[in-house]
Design a protein around this motif. Sequence first.
Motif, PDB file in Angstrom:
ATOM      1  N   GLY A  11       0.783  -1.221   0.000  1.00 25.28           N
ATOM      2  CA  GLY A  11       0.000   0.000   0.000  1.00 25.28           C
ATOM      3  C   GLY A  11       0.818   1.276   0.000  1.00 25.28           C
ATOM      4  O   GLY A  11       0.251   2.368  -0.055  1.00 25.28           O
ATOM      5  N   ARG A  12       2.125   1.171   0.035  1.00 23.32           N
ATOM      6  CA  ARG A  12       2.968   2.367   0.060  1.00 23.32           C
ATOM      7  C   ARG A  12       3.574   2.637  -1.317  1.00 23.32           C
ATOM      8  O   ARG A  12       3.785   1.720  -2.105  1.00 23.32           O
ATOM      9  CB  ARG A  12       4.070   2.233   1.117  1.00 23.32           C
ATOM     10  CG  ARG A  12       3.476   2.062   2.499  1.00 23.32           C
ATOM     11  CD  ARG A  12       4.471   2.066   3.601  1.00 23.32           C
ATOM     12  NE  ARG A  12       3.846   1.642   4.840  1.00 23.32           N
ATOM     13  CZ  ARG A  12       4.458   1.546   6.003  1.00 23.32           C
ATOM     14  NH1 ARG A  12       5.749   1.856   6.091  1.00 23.32           N
ATOM     15  NH2 ARG A  12       3.811   1.135   7.083  1.00 23.32           N
ATOM     16  N   THR A  13       3.829   3.897  -1.565  1.00 21.37           N
ATOM     17  CA  THR A  13       4.423   4.313  -2.834  1.00 21.37           C
ATOM     18  C   THR A  13       5.875   4.717  -2.598  1.00 21.37           C
ATOM     19  O   THR A  13       6.162   5.525  -1.710  1.00 21.37           O
ATOM     20  CB  THR A  13       3.652   5.490  -3.448  1.00 21.37           C
ATOM     21  OG1 THR A  13       2.313   5.069  -3.737  1.00 21.37           O
ATOM     22  CG2 THR A  13       4.322   5.969  -4.729  1.00 21.37           C
ATOM     23  N   ALA A  14       6.759   4.147  -3.402  1.00 19.44           N
ATOM     24  CA  ALA A  14       8.189   4.397  -3.259  1.00 19.44           C
ATOM     25  C   ALA A  14       8.759   4.941  -4.562  1.00 19.44           C
ATOM     26  O   ALA A  14       8.472   4.422  -5.644  1.00 19.44           O
ATOM     27  CB  ALA A  14       8.918   3.112  -2.871  1.00 19.44           C
ATOM     28  N   VAL A  15       9.588   5.967  -4.450  1.00 19.05           N
ATOM     29  CA  VAL A  15      10.355   6.469  -5.577  1.00 19.05           C
ATOM     30  C   VAL A  15      11.790   5.995  -5.421  1.00 19.05           C
ATOM     31  O   VAL A  15      12.379   6.123  -4.343  1.00 19.05           O
ATOM     32  CB  VAL A  15      10.318   8.009  -5.648  1.00 19.05           C
ATOM     33  CG1 VAL A  15      11.357   8.533  -6.649  1.00 19.05           C
ATOM     34  CG2 VAL A  15       8.939   8.492  -6.037  1.00 19.05           C
ATOM     35  N   VAL A  16      12.343   5.451  -6.495  1.00 18.76           N
ATOM     36  CA  VAL A  16      13.748   5.038  -6.520  1.00 18.76           C
ATOM     37  C   VAL A  16      14.416   5.754  -7.677  1.00 18.76           C
ATOM     38  O   VAL A  16      14.037   5.561  -8.837  1.00 18.76           O
ATOM     39  CB  VAL A  16      13.903   3.507  -6.701  1.00 18.76           C
ATOM     40  CG1 VAL A  16      15.380   3.127  -6.742  1.00 18.76           C
ATOM     41  CG2 VAL A  16      13.182   2.762  -5.588  1.00 18.76           C
ATOM     42  N   THR A  17      15.396   6.598  -7.394  1.00 22.68           N
ATOM     43  CA  THR A  17      16.135   7.237  -8.474  1.00 22.68           C
ATOM     44  C   THR A  17      17.355   6.385  -8.823  1.00 22.68           C
ATOM     45  O   THR A  17      17.888   5.673  -7.978  1.00 22.68           O
ATOM     46  CB  THR A  17      16.580   8.661  -8.108  1.00 22.68           C
ATOM     47  OG1 THR A  17      17.515   8.618  -7.019  1.00 22.68           O
ATOM     48  CG2 THR A  17      15.379   9.518  -7.739  1.00 22.68           C
ATOM     49  N   GLY A  18      17.761   6.468 -10.088  1.00 25.08           N
ATOM     50  CA  GLY A  18      18.894   5.661 -10.519  1.00 25.08           C
ATOM     51  C   GLY A  18      18.590   4.177 -10.492  1.00 25.08           C
ATOM     52  O   GLY A  18      19.401   3.367 -10.041  1.00 25.08           O
ATOM     53  N   GLY A  19      17.424   3.815 -11.002  1.00 24.21           N
ATOM     54  CA  GLY A  19      16.977   2.421 -10.910  1.00 24.21           C
ATOM     55  C   GLY A  19      17.235   1.578 -12.135  1.00 24.21           C
ATOM     56  O   GLY A  19      16.684   0.480 -12.255  1.00 24.21           O
ATOM     57  N   ALA A  20      18.071   2.055 -13.052  1.00 24.17           N
ATOM     58  CA  ALA A  20      18.296   1.316 -14.297  1.00 24.17           C
ATOM     59  C   ALA A  20      19.159   0.077 -14.116  1.00 24.17           C
ATOM     60  O   ALA A  20      19.179  -0.803 -14.978  1.00 24.17           O
ATOM     61  CB  ALA A  20      18.923   2.220 -15.356  1.00 24.17           C
ATOM     62  N   GLY A  21      19.872  -0.015 -13.008  1.00 20.69           N
ATOM     63  CA  GLY A  21      20.738  -1.169 -12.789  1.00 20.69           C
ATOM     64  C   GLY A  21      21.336  -1.127 -11.405  1.00 20.69           C
ATOM     65  O   GLY A  21      21.082  -0.213 -10.616  1.00 20.69           O
ATOM     66  N   GLY A  22      22.146  -2.124 -11.096  1.00 23.95           N
ATOM     67  CA  GLY A  22      22.886  -2.150  -9.844  1.00 23.95           C
ATOM     68  C   GLY A  22      22.015  -2.087  -8.612  1.00 23.95           C
ATOM     69  O   GLY A  22      20.965  -2.724  -8.518  1.00 23.95           O
ATOM     70  N   ARG A  79       5.551  14.351  -8.192  1.00 25.61           N
ATOM     71  CA  ARG A  79       4.107  14.551  -8.372  1.00 25.61           C
ATOM     72  C   ARG A  79       3.467  13.361  -9.067  1.00 25.61           C
ATOM     73  O   ARG A  79       2.352  12.962  -8.722  1.00 25.61           O
ATOM     74  CB  ARG A  79       3.858  15.836  -9.159  1.00 25.61           C
ATOM     75  CG  ARG A  79       4.121  17.096  -8.350  1.00 25.61           C
ATOM     76  CD  ARG A  79       3.920  18.349  -9.185  1.00 25.61           C
ATOM     77  NE  ARG A  79       4.083  19.554  -8.376  1.00 25.61           N
ATOM     78  CZ  ARG A  79       4.131  20.781  -8.876  1.00 25.61           C
ATOM     79  NH1 ARG A  79       4.004  20.971 -10.192  1.00 25.61           N
ATOM     80  NH2 ARG A  79       4.288  21.825  -8.080  1.00 25.61           N
ATOM     81  N   SER A  80       4.174  12.793 -10.028  1.00 23.10           N
ATOM     82  CA  SER A  80       3.662  11.602 -10.707  1.00 23.10           C
ATOM     83  C   SER A  80       3.509  10.451  -9.727  1.00 23.10           C
ATOM     84  O   SER A  80       2.506   9.731  -9.736  1.00 23.10           O
ATOM     85  CB  SER A  80       4.601  11.216 -11.847  1.00 23.10           C
ATOM     86  OG  SER A  80       4.185  10.010 -12.455  1.00 23.10           O
ATOM     87  N   ALA A  81       4.503  10.288  -8.857  1.00 18.61           N
ATOM     88  CA  ALA A  81       4.455   9.191  -7.878  1.00 18.61           C
ATOM     89  C   ALA A  81       3.307   9.376  -6.889  1.00 18.61           C
ATOM     90  O   ALA A  81       2.705   8.397  -6.442  1.00 18.61           O
ATOM     91  CB  ALA A  81       5.781   9.105  -7.133  1.00 18.61           C
ATOM     92  N   SER A  84      -1.438   8.725  -6.959  1.00 16.84           N
ATOM     93  CA  SER A  84      -2.351   7.711  -6.439  1.00 16.84           C
ATOM     94  C   SER A  84      -2.632   7.881  -4.949  1.00 16.84           C
ATOM     95  O   SER A  84      -3.357   7.096  -4.355  1.00 16.84           O
ATOM     96  CB  SER A  84      -1.765   6.312  -6.676  1.00 16.84           C
ATOM     97  OG  SER A  84      -0.565   6.149  -5.939  1.00 16.84           O
ATOM     98  N   GLY A  85      -2.061   8.918  -4.338  1.00 18.44           N
ATOM     99  CA  GLY A  85      -2.246   9.124  -2.901  1.00 18.44           C
ATOM    100  C   GLY A  85      -1.037   9.824  -2.321  1.00 18.44           C
ATOM    101  O   GLY A  85      -0.592  10.839  -2.846  1.00 18.44           O
ATOM    102  N   THR A  86      -0.490   9.265  -1.267  1.00 13.25           N
ATOM    103  CA  THR A  86       0.681   9.878  -0.656  1.00 13.25           C
ATOM    104  C   THR A  86       1.969   9.253  -1.186  1.00 13.25           C
ATOM    105  O   THR A  86       1.980   8.132  -1.678  1.00 13.25           O
ATOM    106  CB  THR A  86       0.658   9.708   0.878  1.00 13.25           C
ATOM    107  OG1 THR A  86       0.635   8.303   1.199  1.00 13.25           O
ATOM    108  CG2 THR A  86      -0.554  10.388   1.466  1.00 13.25           C
ATOM    109  N   MET A 133       5.225  14.197   1.314  1.00 13.84           N
ATOM    110  CA  MET A 133       5.026  13.167   2.331  1.00 13.84           C
ATOM    111  C   MET A 133       4.113  13.681   3.434  1.00 13.84           C
ATOM    112  O   MET A 133       4.174  14.851   3.807  1.00 13.84           O
ATOM    113  CB  MET A 133       6.362  12.727   2.925  1.00 13.84           C
ATOM    114  CG  MET A 133       7.191  11.874   1.998  1.00 13.84           C
ATOM    115  SD  MET A 133       8.728  11.307   2.805  1.00 13.84           S
ATOM    116  CE  MET A 133       9.347  10.189   1.534  1.00 13.84           C
ATOM    117  N   ASP A 134       3.290  12.817   3.955  1.00 15.05           N
ATOM    118  CA  ASP A 134       2.365  13.160   5.033  1.00 15.05           C
ATOM    119  C   ASP A 134       3.081  12.974   6.370  1.00 15.05           C
ATOM    120  O   ASP A 134       3.422  11.853   6.741  1.00 15.05           O
ATOM    121  CB  ASP A 134       1.137  12.249   4.967  1.00 15.05           C
ATOM    122  CG  ASP A 134       0.068  12.637   5.969  1.00 15.05           C
ATOM    123  OD1 ASP A 134       0.382  13.360   6.933  1.00 15.05           O
ATOM    124  OD2 ASP A 134      -1.087  12.205   5.799  1.00 15.05           O
TER     125      ASP A 134
END
Length: 252
Positions: A11-22, A79-81, A84-86, A133-134
């Motif tokens: 139920g949580r939304t996570a942003v990961v930057t630099g997710g193309a590998g490693g 904002r895109s992330a 769907s909510g928070t 973030m809330d």
Amino acid sequence: MTEAGAGGLTGRTAVVTGGAGGIGEATARMLARRGARVVIGDIDPRAEDVAERIADDGGCAAFVRTDVTSEESVTALMRSAAESGTLDILVANAGVPETKAPLQDLDMEHWQRVLNINLTGAALCMKQALRLMDPQKPGAVVAVSSILGLVGQAGSAPYSASKAGLANLVRSAALGYAATGIRINAVAPGYVQTPLLDGLAESVRSQMLARQPMGRLGTPEEVAAVICFLASDAASLVTGAVWSVDGGYTAQ
């Protein structure tokens, strides 16, 4: 399929930057397996393939092309992330290595590029994520620093400076949000077997291994496991910490 237990992130939304590998890819995959909806921000289009493979495996993931040195681009990612909510979790992982050189030969354009991506980019991501973030809900920021942010290495001034700055950015930010539901931490990986090391000469790899108390390099999944712990409620009392994930390197 999600992983049960205190580390569950359903139920949580996570942003990961630099997710193309490693480490970034391993973290995105692991967060998704634990139930999080993952949004990967990267300038590398291969990150879209990572998001598609996560979806193929039954997880929820999306890709947003992102330049972490652009506040406009970072704002659009966050904002895109949050549509769907928070926004609940940020893993600020995007970074670049350096071209090693003695300080007297330092190329200042190279210096600025490394700091812009590794340090300022992470600060921009944290700034925009924290706005969404809330503070009344559990939130977590995990930045990816490095052992070279904790100890020095000859010829590594730009990278070491950027990662040391990131470690203290996390400590300062954590104090500012300690009274809220948002925790801010960092991991400091040691030498990890990622594509960045594939092109190294065997002699260089041998030198790395000789300095590893555990006698081996780490894996992206081992670092991702610590990141996911810090992002979860299992780490509810942990904030302002920089966790070494280095096989004992910085204990020497």
